[in-house]
Write a protein that holds these residues in place. Structure first.
Motif, PDB file in Angstrom:
ATOM      1  N   ARG A   1       0.407  -0.903   0.234  1.00 42.56           N
ATOM      2  CA  ARG A   1      -0.064  -0.263  -0.554  1.00 42.56           C
ATOM      3  C   ARG A   1       0.914   1.026   0.053  1.00 42.56           C
ATOM      4  O   ARG A   1       1.884   1.247   0.874  1.00 42.56           O
ATOM      5  CB  ARG A   1      -0.983   0.372   1.432  1.00 42.56           C
ATOM      6  N   GLU A   2       0.204   1.679  -0.844  1.00 42.55           N
ATOM      7  CA  GLU A   2       1.318   3.266  -0.576  1.00 42.55           C
ATOM      8  C   GLU A   2       1.263   4.156   0.801  1.00 42.55           C
ATOM      9  O   GLU A   2       0.404   4.414   0.971  1.00 42.55           O
ATOM     10  CB  GLU A   2       0.316   4.347  -2.156  1.00 42.55           C
ATOM     11  N   VAL A   3       2.054   4.631   1.092  1.00 44.48           N
ATOM     12  CA  VAL A   3       2.733   5.457   2.451  1.00 44.48           C
ATOM     13  C   VAL A   3       2.822   6.972   1.923  1.00 44.48           C
ATOM     14  O   VAL A   3       3.513   7.363   1.638  1.00 44.48           O
ATOM     15  CB  VAL A   3       3.557   4.678   3.125  1.00 44.48           C
ATOM     16  N   ARG A   4       1.819   7.813   2.896  1.00 42.99           N
ATOM     17  CA  ARG A   4       1.452   9.287   2.434  1.00 42.99           C
ATOM     18  C   ARG A   4       2.516   9.857   3.396  1.00 42.99           C
ATOM     19  O   ARG A   4       2.371   9.199   4.528  1.00 42.99           O
ATOM     20  CB  ARG A   4       0.542   9.843   2.056  1.00 42.99           C
ATOM     21  N   THR A   5       3.256  10.585   3.264  1.00 45.01           N
ATOM     22  CA  THR A   5       4.057  11.942   4.072  1.00 45.01           C
ATOM     23  C   THR A   5       3.301  12.556   4.776  1.00 45.01           C
ATOM     24  O   THR A   5       2.261  13.108   4.019  1.00 45.01           O
ATOM     25  CB  THR A   5       5.666  11.660   4.464  1.00 45.01           C
ATOM     26  N   ALA A   6       3.547  13.205   5.696  1.00 46.20           N
ATOM     27  CA  ALA A   6       2.980  14.450   6.256  1.00 46.20           C
ATOM     28  C   ALA A   6       3.237  15.546   4.864  1.00 46.20           C
ATOM     29  O   ALA A   6       4.133  16.225   4.151  1.00 46.20           O
ATOM     30  CB  ALA A   6       3.873  15.074   7.238  1.00 46.20           C
TER      31      ALA A   6
ATOM     32  N   CYS B   1       5.697   4.111   7.043  1.00 45.46           N
ATOM     33  CA  CYS B   1       3.759   4.311   7.514  1.00 45.46           C
ATOM     34  C   CYS B   1       3.965   5.214   9.587  1.00 45.46           C
ATOM     35  O   CYS B   1       3.700   6.053   9.852  1.00 45.46           O
ATOM     36  CB  CYS B   1       2.920   3.211   8.058  1.00 45.46           C
ATOM     37  N   LEU B   2       4.377   4.141  10.469  1.00 51.04           N
ATOM     38  CA  LEU B   2       4.701   4.362  11.854  1.00 51.04           C
ATOM     39  C   LEU B   2       4.650   6.571  11.896  1.00 51.04           C
ATOM     40  O   LEU B   2       4.464   7.176  12.686  1.00 51.04           O
ATOM     41  CB  LEU B   2       5.157   3.955  12.769  1.00 51.04           C
ATOM     42  N   GLU B   3       6.211   6.120  11.029  1.00 52.16           N
ATOM     43  CA  GLU B   3       6.708   7.934  10.290  1.00 52.16           C
ATOM     44  C   GLU B   3       6.061   9.055  10.262  1.00 52.16           C
ATOM     45  O   GLU B   3       5.969   9.593  10.680  1.00 52.16           O
ATOM     46  CB  GLU B   3       8.072   7.373  10.207  1.00 52.16           C
TER      47      GLU B   3
END
Length: 342
Positions: A75-80, A260-262
């Motif tokens: 799954r794609e992980v988007r950052t802030a 994801c957690l970051e």
């Protein structure tokens, strides 16, 4: 009458024919009698005598990487993000542009004017100030802002900070061992909401120690990232997650879970590592398990040190023994190279 003896040439030819015939017959017999060799038995797995009875088996050989395995969708992980583009949540910005275009006047070079003369060309020039208090003249932007005061996070404004904000400088040095006051260079102050007891997205211990600096007397602080608490903006949180705890369910590899957690940590608190999260006063929606998992994933993958918690594998195994969370099964002895192969 005595029969004449055969000539030596004929005797040699006869002997050669006999030898060739024997070789052909022997070879055919050997081919017919030959049996296929039996397959070698599979290698025996060595027994690790150091594993206590009843505990999880610790492999003594590195995990084999399958050439072709099932394709697990990542799954794609988007950052802030802010305003639809990736940003550092602690990165200040300039004044927003206004609606009116100001044509440039090449006859005026604002950067070469003194502060006193700068005021004589207000249509083209404006006065700024560096972190050390030195004022300077610069060109106005092509779309000058019409704001009467500078909002939180605005860098180098030509107007005063809005009510409740203060202009501050200071950034951590590399390694975060000390603070750089940003004096003597071209750095400009930022408008911050210091003094409200919350370490905001543009604040850190060097420019707002009253809100962000921790100590033995007060080891925890309130942190706020660019997301509203518990309500991340649409299409900004890692896809498929509404809480940090779902990162372990939706991501297929250690690297994906870590990102994801970051992303959640950065969005909610403006922080990116488990050590910094230890100073957060209110961790919700993070749980202690989420922080412990992030701490494990930050460590390097090492098969040689798999028994020790200094490695990713050893830390995850210890976390599993402590929590018995079956979701960790996909991470146990899951090397970074194997994760990338999937």
């Amino acid at each position: 009458m005595a029969q004449a003896a055969p000539s030596p040439h004929r005797r040699v030819t006869k002997n050669l024919l006999v030898v060739v015939l024997c070789l052909l017959v022997g070879g055919a017999a050997a081919f017919a009698l030959r049996e296929p060799s039996a397959p070698e038995p599979p290698p025996m797995e060595p027994v690790d005598a150091g594993v206590p009875t009843g505990g999880p088996a610790v492999p003594t050989q590195a995990p084999k990487v399958p050439k072709e395995g099932p394709k697990v969708p990542i799954r794609e992980v988007r950052t802030a993000r802010l305003d639809g583009a990736f940003v550092d949540p602690r990165m200040p910005r300039r004044m927003p542009p206004g609606p009116t275009f100001r044509p440039k006047n090449p006859a005026v070079w604002c950067e070469g004017l003194s502060v006193e003369r700068c005021g004589s060309h207000r249509e083209d020039c404006e006065v700024g100030v560096y972190c050390d208090g030195v004022r300077f003249c610069r060109s106005r932007p092509e779309f000058p802002s019409e704001e009467s005061c500078a909002a939180e996070g605005i860098l180098g404004a030509n107007v005063a900070c809005c009510s409740g904000l203060v202009a501050r400088c200071g950034v951590p040095t590399r390694g975060h061992e000390a603070c750089d006051p940003q004096k003597g260079d071209a750095s400009e102050p930022v408008c911050l909401r210091c003094g409200d007891g919350v370490c905001g997205p543009f604040e850190q211990a060097c420019n707002c120690p009253e809100d962000c600096a921790t100590s033995e007397a007060r080891p925890k602080r309130r942190f706020q990232g660019p997301w509203p608490r518990d309500v991340p903006p649409e299409d900004v949180a890692p896809k498929g997650t509404t809480t940090p705890g779902q990162c372990l369910d939706t991501q297929a590899s250690p690297e994906g879970i870590q990102r994801c957690l970051e992303s959640w940590s950065e969005g909610l608190f403006g922080l990116r590592d488990s050590e910094a999260l230890q100073h957060v006063e209110d961790l919700k929606p993070f749980t202690p398990f989420d922080v412990d998992l992030l701490r494990c994933l930050e460590r390097g993958s090492s098969y040689a040190a798999r028994r020790s918690e200094i490695s990713r594998e050893g830390c995850i195994e210890a976390l599993y023994l402590r929590t018995r969370d079956s979701r960790l099964d996909k991470l146990r002895w899951f090397s970074s190279s194997y994760g990338r192969s999937r």
